[in-house]
Design an enzyme around this catalytic site. Structure first.
Site, PDB file in Angstrom:
ATOM      1  N   ALA A  79       0.837  -1.204   0.000  1.00  0.00           N
ATOM      2  CA  ALA A  79       0.000   0.000   0.000  1.00  0.00           C
ATOM      3  C   ALA A  79       0.873   1.256   0.000  1.00  0.00           C
ATOM      4  O   ALA A  79       0.614   2.212  -0.747  1.00  0.00           O
ATOM      5  CB  ALA A  79      -0.932  -0.006   1.209  1.00  0.00           C
ATOM      6  N   HIS A 104       5.507  -7.037   5.677  1.00  0.00           N
ATOM      7  CA  HIS A 104       4.763  -8.302   5.710  1.00  0.00           C
ATOM      8  C   HIS A 104       4.141  -8.673   4.360  1.00  0.00           C
ATOM      9  O   HIS A 104       3.896  -9.849   4.090  1.00  0.00           O
ATOM     10  CB  HIS A 104       3.693  -8.290   6.812  1.00  0.00           C
ATOM     11  CG  HIS A 104       3.020  -9.620   6.954  1.00  0.00           C
ATOM     12  ND1 HIS A 104       3.715 -10.756   7.294  1.00  0.00           N
ATOM     13  CD2 HIS A 104       1.736 -10.021   6.754  1.00  0.00           C
ATOM     14  CE1 HIS A 104       2.879 -11.789   7.304  1.00  0.00           C
ATOM     15  NE2 HIS A 104       1.675 -11.367   6.981  1.00  0.00           N
ATOM     16  N   PHE A 155     -10.874 -19.225  -4.400  1.00  0.00           N
ATOM     17  CA  PHE A 155     -10.653 -18.885  -2.995  1.00  0.00           C
ATOM     18  C   PHE A 155     -12.027 -18.796  -2.338  1.00  0.00           C
ATOM     19  O   PHE A 155     -13.044 -18.842  -3.030  1.00  0.00           O
ATOM     20  CB  PHE A 155      -9.946 -17.518  -2.905  1.00  0.00           C
ATOM     21  CG  PHE A 155      -8.493 -17.578  -2.518  1.00  0.00           C
ATOM     22  CD1 PHE A 155      -7.640 -18.487  -3.089  1.00  0.00           C
ATOM     23  CD2 PHE A 155      -7.978 -16.677  -1.589  1.00  0.00           C
ATOM     24  CE1 PHE A 155      -6.299 -18.518  -2.747  1.00  0.00           C
ATOM     25  CE2 PHE A 155      -6.648 -16.695  -1.228  1.00  0.00           C
ATOM     26  CZ  PHE A 155      -5.802 -17.617  -1.806  1.00  0.00           C
ATOM     27  N   GLN A 192      -9.442 -11.392  11.995  1.00  0.00           N
ATOM     28  CA  GLN A 192      -9.609 -12.618  11.208  1.00  0.00           C
ATOM     29  C   GLN A 192      -8.689 -13.732  11.686  1.00  0.00           C
ATOM     30  O   GLN A 192      -7.487 -13.513  11.866  1.00  0.00           O
ATOM     31  CB  GLN A 192      -9.304 -12.344   9.733  1.00  0.00           C
ATOM     32  CG  GLN A 192      -9.408 -13.605   8.877  1.00  0.00           C
ATOM     33  CD  GLN A 192      -9.513 -13.278   7.398  1.00  0.00           C
ATOM     34  OE1 GLN A 192      -8.507 -13.086   6.734  1.00  0.00           O
ATOM     35  NE2 GLN A 192     -10.731 -13.193   6.891  1.00  0.00           N
ATOM     36  N   HIS A 205      -7.290 -17.255  10.425  1.00  0.00           N
ATOM     37  CA  HIS A 205      -7.158 -18.066   9.213  1.00  0.00           C
ATOM     38  C   HIS A 205      -7.326 -19.527   9.596  1.00  0.00           C
ATOM     39  O   HIS A 205      -6.746 -19.976  10.578  1.00  0.00           O
ATOM     40  CB  HIS A 205      -5.782 -17.837   8.586  1.00  0.00           C
ATOM     41  CG  HIS A 205      -5.687 -18.302   7.173  1.00  0.00           C
ATOM     42  ND1 HIS A 205      -5.684 -19.637   6.834  1.00  0.00           N
ATOM     43  CD2 HIS A 205      -5.607 -17.614   6.004  1.00  0.00           C
ATOM     44  CE1 HIS A 205      -5.595 -19.738   5.514  1.00  0.00           C
ATOM     45  NE2 HIS A 205      -5.552 -18.536   4.988  1.00  0.00           N
ATOM     46  N   LEU A 209       1.504 -19.682   7.997  1.00  0.00           N
ATOM     47  CA  LEU A 209       0.333 -19.808   7.132  1.00  0.00           C
ATOM     48  C   LEU A 209       0.448 -20.951   6.130  1.00  0.00           C
ATOM     49  O   LEU A 209       1.488 -21.128   5.504  1.00  0.00           O
ATOM     50  CB  LEU A 209       0.127 -18.503   6.359  1.00  0.00           C
ATOM     51  CG  LEU A 209      -1.141 -18.478   5.514  1.00  0.00           C
ATOM     52  CD1 LEU A 209      -2.377 -18.359   6.377  1.00  0.00           C
ATOM     53  CD2 LEU A 209      -1.107 -17.356   4.500  1.00  0.00           C
ATOM     54  N   GLU A 229      -4.839 -20.411   1.762  1.00  0.00           N
ATOM     55  CA  GLU A 229      -6.168 -20.846   1.335  1.00  0.00           C
ATOM     56  C   GLU A 229      -6.093 -21.468  -0.068  1.00  0.00           C
ATOM     57  O   GLU A 229      -6.928 -22.279  -0.457  1.00  0.00           O
ATOM     58  CB  GLU A 229      -7.088 -19.613   1.321  1.00  0.00           C
ATOM     59  CG  GLU A 229      -8.539 -19.908   1.080  1.00  0.00           C
ATOM     60  CD  GLU A 229      -9.410 -18.706   1.449  1.00  0.00           C
ATOM     61  OE1 GLU A 229      -9.136 -18.052   2.472  1.00  0.00           O
ATOM     62  OE2 GLU A 229     -10.353 -18.418   0.703  1.00  0.00           O
ATOM     63  N   ARG A 257     -13.449 -17.544   5.482  1.00  0.00           N
ATOM     64  CA  ARG A 257     -12.554 -17.932   6.577  1.00  0.00           C
ATOM     65  C   ARG A 257     -13.209 -17.942   7.951  1.00  0.00           C
ATOM     66  O   ARG A 257     -12.915 -18.811   8.770  1.00  0.00           O
ATOM     67  CB  ARG A 257     -11.385 -16.954   6.609  1.00  0.00           C
ATOM     68  CG  ARG A 257     -10.501 -17.159   5.433  1.00  0.00           C
ATOM     69  CD  ARG A 257      -9.420 -16.120   5.368  1.00  0.00           C
ATOM     70  NE  ARG A 257      -8.616 -16.417   4.192  1.00  0.00           N
ATOM     71  CZ  ARG A 257      -7.630 -15.651   3.756  1.00  0.00           C
ATOM     72  NH1 ARG A 257      -7.333 -14.531   4.389  1.00  0.00           N
ATOM     73  NH2 ARG A 257      -6.944 -16.009   2.700  1.00  0.00           N
ATOM     74  N   HIS A 296      -4.790 -13.806  11.781  1.00  0.00           N
ATOM     75  CA  HIS A 296      -4.225 -13.601  10.450  1.00  0.00           C
ATOM     76  C   HIS A 296      -4.348 -12.169   9.919  1.00  0.00           C
ATOM     77  O   HIS A 296      -3.437 -11.669   9.276  1.00  0.00           O
ATOM     78  CB  HIS A 296      -4.916 -14.553   9.469  1.00  0.00           C
ATOM     79  CG  HIS A 296      -4.398 -14.478   8.069  1.00  0.00           C
ATOM     80  ND1 HIS A 296      -3.078 -14.729   7.763  1.00  0.00           N
ATOM     81  CD2 HIS A 296      -5.009 -14.179   6.885  1.00  0.00           C
ATOM     82  CE1 HIS A 296      -2.894 -14.591   6.445  1.00  0.00           C
ATOM     83  NE2 HIS A 296      -4.049 -14.245   5.894  1.00  0.00           N
ATOM     84  N   ARG A 344     -12.881 -10.512   5.942  1.00  0.00           N
ATOM     85  CA  ARG A 344     -12.283 -10.270   4.634  1.00  0.00           C
ATOM     86  C   ARG A 344     -12.217 -11.559   3.839  1.00  0.00           C
ATOM     87  O   ARG A 344     -11.851 -12.604   4.370  1.00  0.00           O
ATOM     88  CB  ARG A 344     -10.855  -9.726   4.810  1.00  0.00           C
ATOM     89  CG  ARG A 344     -10.062  -9.732   3.529  1.00  0.00           C
ATOM     90  CD  ARG A 344      -8.685  -9.172   3.711  1.00  0.00           C
ATOM     91  NE  ARG A 344      -7.761 -10.045   4.388  1.00  0.00           N
ATOM     92  CZ  ARG A 344      -7.022 -10.996   3.800  1.00  0.00           C
ATOM     93  NH1 ARG A 344      -7.152 -11.234   2.502  1.00  0.00           N
ATOM     94  NH2 ARG A 344      -6.181 -11.719   4.496  1.00  0.00           N
ATOM     95  N   GLY A 363     -10.407 -14.045   1.315  1.00  0.00           N
ATOM     96  CA  GLY A 363      -9.032 -14.300   0.912  1.00  0.00           C
ATOM     97  C   GLY A 363      -8.777 -13.711  -0.471  1.00  0.00           C
ATOM     98  O   GLY A 363      -9.630 -13.797  -1.347  1.00  0.00           O
TER      99      GLY A 363
END
Ligand SMILES: Cc1cc2nc3c(=O)[nH]c(=O)nc-3n(C[C@H](O)[C@H](O)[C@H](O)COP(=O)(O)OP(=O)(O)OC[C@H]3O[C@@H](n4cnc5c(N)ncnc54)[C@H](O)[C@@H]3O)c2cc1C
Length: 575
Positions: free
Chosen positions: A14, A41, A118, A238, A240, A250, A253, A286, A351, A386, A388
């Site tokens: 971002a 990340h 997903f 969230q 996961h 992780l 998904e 999720r 997550h 949210r 995935g």
């Protein structure tokens, strides 16, 4: 004092996308990041990024309307629908832009960008680069940023690596800049800017069982919160479904999207036994899969009362090697097992942070000139849960939008000389605070406080919540905040003092944790990722509202704000 037109805090997807946009507007952008940008990340994102390209024959009928509706339904109707529509309408353009900038997406046999299924769609919509999508996207954007860093003719970009922002300077409702600490020297400095964009990522490490990088402390949300910007919907955290048992690394998904099964200790694909995941099974959203997995474990159908199995064996070695090489690699290195011939032990883990810095669909907060984008922001496009693949999309869509709006705001501004005094005062205050922290002689070990905070969040603010648990967590967090006032640092040197950095951040983490708990306690309903055992139903009448948390020295003051419902009326969610 340093000056730039627009300061962007955060060098993840971002932040870099916002900075590139500012430079495209011929303005001077500066990126401040506490780690070298490609260690953000975003680099760890695995499974993919959503867009309604319709490249896969099974998803050829996809459209922005379908993708937007799935996002709203996935959010349990808490997402602002005007913002969701804006994100999805922009999705394909942003993917093609990344492709043209050189992102090596995986391909269909005829050369188009490949897509996999997903959660929340039911057909392939998620574009990917094997299971290293974040890595490929972040390097692509970093290359573009470096180009602008050395291209003076189109503005100029400056990247400040290993600077941590400790304070946002706001004067009479107008943002003036930030105060930041240079890790290499231990010196604080004031950065003046006409607009500031925070793209500081999520707050996963408030929990001990998280998939997030250790740097995701939530400090980036605390800084604007302290300066009067509200945090929104922080109670939505969230979990996961599939993280490695023990380490919570992780397992994308995408592994279920490619056809992986979840099984219990009876060998049963249990997702078919639950009304809300009967049809979509492993690829229901999720919140639903994580909740149903936790129920299996709590009711004794897990292994060692702690985990279930993710079975990829039937996919075959070739598919695993080409589509999920990172997953195979992690299993081999961390557990010594090969998913080609053994199922993977998995459990749900923290997550993603759905909540964040309150801002509108231009990324603008209630403070003039202050914007947010990416996981740190709450626009809100993810609402209560949210989907995935929608977060990577959120970073590049709203990174661009925030960059664009901040640039327009800066160009139209006349009071360029203002704010110096406010910045000097803020710098003096931060220097005083730093001196106090470095010379503190308290008895508390901050690493113990951090561990206790992470445990309190894991134990009592998890997938299932009750009033009793949340009340206990709130009390524990408040006690820890008091103890934090009496910490003593182990290392007081100036250069690369990570002890100092982590402990400045811990102050932010504790305040953000308190906001999560207070919001969860006030929301007496179940929606998306927030499940209250004592209020198991969604209550649209009282709680189809955003939660806003304002900082006060005694803890957050909560308000509600309206959700935009322009397009779809709320319905029951089943998959
Ligand atoms: C393991 C994992 C896999 C994922 N896989 C997917 C996926 O397949 N698809 C998907 O859509 N989403 C995925 N996500 C989510 C997605 O990757 C993130 O939400 C997204 O990348 C966040 O990007 P960002 O730019 O907002 O923040 P980040 O990439 O987290 O960057 C934050 C930046 O802020 C800087 N920063 C923070 N605080 C400060 C401060 N105080 N001062 C200075 N700098 C600061 C950091 O240095 C960093 O550069 C995944 C997440 C994880 C954890």
């Amino acid at each position: 004092m340093k000056y730039h037109d627009v300061i962007i805090v955060g060098g993840g997807l971002a932040g870099l996308r916002a900075a590139i946009e500012v430079n495209m507007h011929n303005l001077r952008a500066a990126v401040l990041s506490k780690v070298y940008p490609i260690r953000s990340h975003s680099i760890a994102a695995q499974g993919g990024i959503n867009a309604p390209l319709g490249n896969h024959p099974r998803g050829s009928y996809d459209s922005w309307e379908r993708h937007a509706f799935d996002t709203v339904k996935g959010s349990d109707y808490l997402a602002d629908q005007d913002a969701v529509v804006r994100m999805i309408k922009d999705a394909s353009a942003r993917i093609f832009e990344m492709e043209h900038w050189g992102c090596p997406f995986s391909r269909t046999p005829d050369g188009k960008i490949a897509q996999r299924p997903f959660g929340g769609a039911g057909f392939p919509r998620t574009c990917f680069a094997a299971d290293k999508t974040g890595h490929m996207l972040l390097h692509t954007l970093f290359e573009q940023a470096v180009k602008y860093e050395s291209a003076a003719e189109r503005g100029e970009m400056k990247i400040y690596n290993e600077w941590i922002v400790t304070s946002l300077v706001v004067e009479n409702g107008v943002c003036r800049g930030v105060i930041a600490l240079e890790l290499a020297t231990g010196k604080l400095e004031a950065f003046k800017a006409d607009a500031v964009i925070f793209a500081t990522g999520g707050a996963g490490r408030l929990y001990s069982n998280s998939t997030n990088a250790l740097i995701n402390t939530g400090m980036g949300m605390a800084v604007p919160y302290w300066a009067g910007v509200p945090l929104k919907d922080m109670e939505f955290v969230q979990f996961h479904p599939t993280t490695l048992y023990g380490s919570n690394i992780l397992m994308t998904e995408g592994a279920r999207g490619e056809g992986g099964y979840l099984t219990n200790n009876k060998g049963d694909r249990f997702t078919a036994n639950y009304a809300d995941s009967r049809k979509a099974m492993e690829v229901a959203p999720r919140d639903i899969v994580a909740r149903n997995m936790t129920t299996e474990i709590l009711e004794g159908r897990g292994f060692e009362d702690a985990y279930l199995l993710l079975d990829l064996r039937h996919l075959g070695e070739e598919k695993i090697a080409t589509r999920l090489p990172g997953i195979r690699d992690i299993c081999q290195k961390f557990l010594g097992i090969d998913p080609v011939d053994q199922p993977i032990p998995v459990q749900p883990g923290q997550h993603y942070t759905m909540g964040g810095i309150d801002c509108d669909k231009d990324g603008l907060s209630k403070v003039k000139g202050f914007y947010a984008a990416g996981e740190a922001a709450c626009v809100s496009v993810h609402g209560g849960n949210r989907l995935g693949g929608n977060s990577l999309l959120d970073t590049i869509v709203f990174g661009k939008i925030a960059g664009e709006h901040a640039s327009d705001y800066v160009v139209g501004k006349a009071d360029l000389g203002a704010g110096d005094k406010a910045l000097e005062d803020a710098l003096a205050r931060e220097e005083e605070k730093l001196k106090k922290l470095l010379s503190s002689t308290g008895s508390e070990d901050p690493s113990v406080i951090k561990e206790e905070m992470q445990k309190a969040m894991k134990d009592d603010v998890g997938i299932f919540r009750t009033k009793e648990q949340l009340g206990r967590a709130l009390q524990r967090i408040r006690e820890l905040r008091d103890r934090y006032k009496k910490i003593r640092l182990k290392h007081t040197g100036a250069k690369y003092n990570y002890d100092l950095m982590w402990n400045i951040e811990l102050g932010g983490s504790l305040d953000v944790a308190e906001v999560i708990v207070a919001g969860a306690l006030a929301r007496e309903e179940s929606r998306g990722s927030h499940f209250r055992r004592d209020f198991p139903k969604r209550d649209d009448e009282k709680f189809l509202k955003h939660t806003l948390a304002y900082y006060t020295p005694d803890g957050p003051r909560l308000e509600q704000s309206n959700v935009n419902l322009d397009h779809w009326a709320p319905k029951e969610r089943k998959y």
